[in-house]
Write an enzyme that holds these catalytic residues in place. Sequence first.
Site, PDB file in Angstrom:
ATOM      1  N   MET A   1      51.074  56.832  16.093  1.00 14.13           N
ATOM      2  CA  MET A   1      51.427  57.783  16.887  1.00 14.13           C
ATOM      3  C   MET A   1      50.892  58.906  16.553  1.00 14.13           C
ATOM      4  O   MET A   1      51.671  59.103  16.638  1.00 14.13           O
ATOM      5  CB  MET A   1      52.789  58.026  16.756  1.00 14.13           C
ATOM      6  CG  MET A   1      53.610  57.655  17.599  1.00 14.13           C
ATOM      7  SD  MET A   1      54.639  57.220  18.141  1.00 14.13           S
ATOM      8  CE  MET A   1      54.686  56.501  18.758  1.00 14.13           C
ATOM      9  N   ARG A 128      53.503  51.157  16.440  1.00 14.00           N
ATOM     10  CA  ARG A 128      53.233  51.461  15.033  1.00 14.00           C
ATOM     11  C   ARG A 128      54.419  52.158  14.393  1.00 14.00           C
ATOM     12  O   ARG A 128      54.735  51.919  13.222  1.00 14.00           O
ATOM     13  CB  ARG A 128      51.981  52.353  14.927  1.00 14.00           C
ATOM     14  CG  ARG A 128      51.611  52.800  13.522  1.00 14.00           C
ATOM     15  CD  ARG A 128      51.240  51.667  12.615  1.00 14.00           C
ATOM     16  NE  ARG A 128      50.316  50.731  13.217  1.00 14.00           N
ATOM     17  CZ  ARG A 128      49.874  49.634  12.643  1.00 14.00           C
ATOM     18  NH1 ARG A 128      50.296  49.320  11.416  1.00 14.00           N
ATOM     19  NH2 ARG A 128      49.037  48.812  13.266  1.00 14.00           N
ATOM     20  N   HIS A 370      45.628  52.472  16.930  1.00 14.08           N
ATOM     21  CA  HIS A 370      46.489  52.105  15.802  1.00 14.08           C
ATOM     22  C   HIS A 370      47.938  52.456  16.094  1.00 14.08           C
ATOM     23  O   HIS A 370      48.859  51.740  15.681  1.00 14.08           O
ATOM     24  CB  HIS A 370      46.011  52.824  14.538  1.00 14.08           C
ATOM     25  CG  HIS A 370      46.622  52.331  13.275  1.00 14.08           C
ATOM     26  ND1 HIS A 370      47.544  53.051  12.564  1.00 14.08           N
ATOM     27  CD2 HIS A 370      46.438  51.170  12.583  1.00 14.08           C
ATOM     28  CE1 HIS A 370      47.898  52.381  11.485  1.00 14.08           C
ATOM     29  NE2 HIS A 370      47.244  51.233  11.468  1.00 14.08           N
ATOM     30  N   CYS A 371      48.150  53.545  16.821  1.00 14.50           N
ATOM     31  CA  CYS A 371      49.506  54.013  17.125  1.00 14.50           C
ATOM     32  C   CYS A 371      50.310  53.029  17.967  1.00 14.50           C
ATOM     33  O   CYS A 371      51.539  53.028  17.916  1.00 14.50           O
ATOM     34  CB  CYS A 371      49.447  55.341  17.876  1.00 14.50           C
ATOM     35  SG  CYS A 371      48.591  56.660  17.036  1.00 14.50           S
ATOM     36  N   VAL A 372      49.646  52.218  18.786  1.00 15.50           N
ATOM     37  CA  VAL A 372      50.363  51.363  19.740  1.00 15.50           C
ATOM     38  C   VAL A 372      50.336  49.902  19.333  1.00 15.50           C
ATOM     39  O   VAL A 372      50.700  49.029  20.121  1.00 15.50           O
ATOM     40  CB  VAL A 372      49.795  51.522  21.166  1.00 15.50           C
ATOM     41  CG1 VAL A 372      49.976  52.959  21.647  1.00 15.50           C
ATOM     42  CG2 VAL A 372      48.342  51.090  21.258  1.00 15.50           C
TER      43      VAL A 372
END
Length: 379
Positions: A1, A128, A370-372
């Site tokens: 995020m 994440r 990477h956040c999701v």
Amino acid sequence: MNEHTAGRHASRGLNRRGFLVATGAAAAGAALATTLPEKARAVAGTFRVPVEDVRHTRTWMAWPDSTAIWSGKLSGVQADIALIARTIATYEPVVMCANPGSAARARSLCGSTVTVISSIPVDDCWMRDTGPVFRTDGYGGLDTVGLNFNGWGNKQTHDRDALVAERIAAHVGVQFTRADLIGEGGAIEQDGAGTLMATRSSLVNRNRNPGMSERQLETAMCEAYGASKVIWFDGVYGQDITDDHVDATSRFLAPGEALVQMPVAADDDAFARDARRQYSTLSASTTAKGRAMDVMRLQGPDYNRIRSTNRDFLASYANFYLCNDAVISAQFGDRRADEAARATLQRLYPDRYIEQLNIDRLGTGGGGIHCVTQQQPVA
């Protein structure tokens, strides 16, 4: 995020969906603001979070469907989430958690290669931060730790997201333990061999961990991740919803090896200065085993040359996701920087395919690939 090094203006206010704070913060309440649940059991020294390049059983994701959170942006963000899911699914299984009322749309956009389940409700797409952190013991054992997600300090509604980690652990059928801190997966990077890195702005923060000292947080983080050392960066307080997550700026590649996304020379906002300090700090640091850090640079794009003109846009190549046999990264329209980032990632991961995706709609919410995503490693 993250979020982070992407800042175009130091005074831009909250990004990572900064526009949603007014609509979501009131509903967030005070959940998990001051008291943590008791730990289910002690596992320090037994399980640890592996470095992210290990083989995965599957990737977990979440389907956004809130028009209050994604006002005027939802369809584009859903399209980007579906693109990420379909791309990863060519390399490993993907499970998408969707609310019952939106599962059909998720299946339609994601296609048959992505498994969509409606038994784990979600508020938003940032798996994440909301999902469980999987740990292995090196002997075929797998368990999970939850970081007690509280909407990045009660900035967004999170009644459902606060339960995602525990519910995924139950779905997989593995032990779930609550960490003795409040945080998010994007706030902590691990090398799988005892060393962590994180920003003080995100974790040593009264909106997550009131009354906890840095030393107390180190102890809780190391116990949760099976580590023994934390490399701290100062970070940036209050200018994005995450308070500057580490995973859009600095990443571990392997024990003793890391990279930092560097801003262009002309950038001098708070996030650019923070990135340069992170590089300097890492370069002078050692691992938990006393090894000097080998720190590589990943050049970020020029914000004057990318496609998006959104002031909260996250243009982070460092926010890539490792899946089986591939690196899933973003590209932003600065062709020279995009190609240079691809070349750098290919050099770092010579045995993996490099996939660069246009996820500009997701980037306007301050997040990246990477956040999701959240990996479930092979035990």
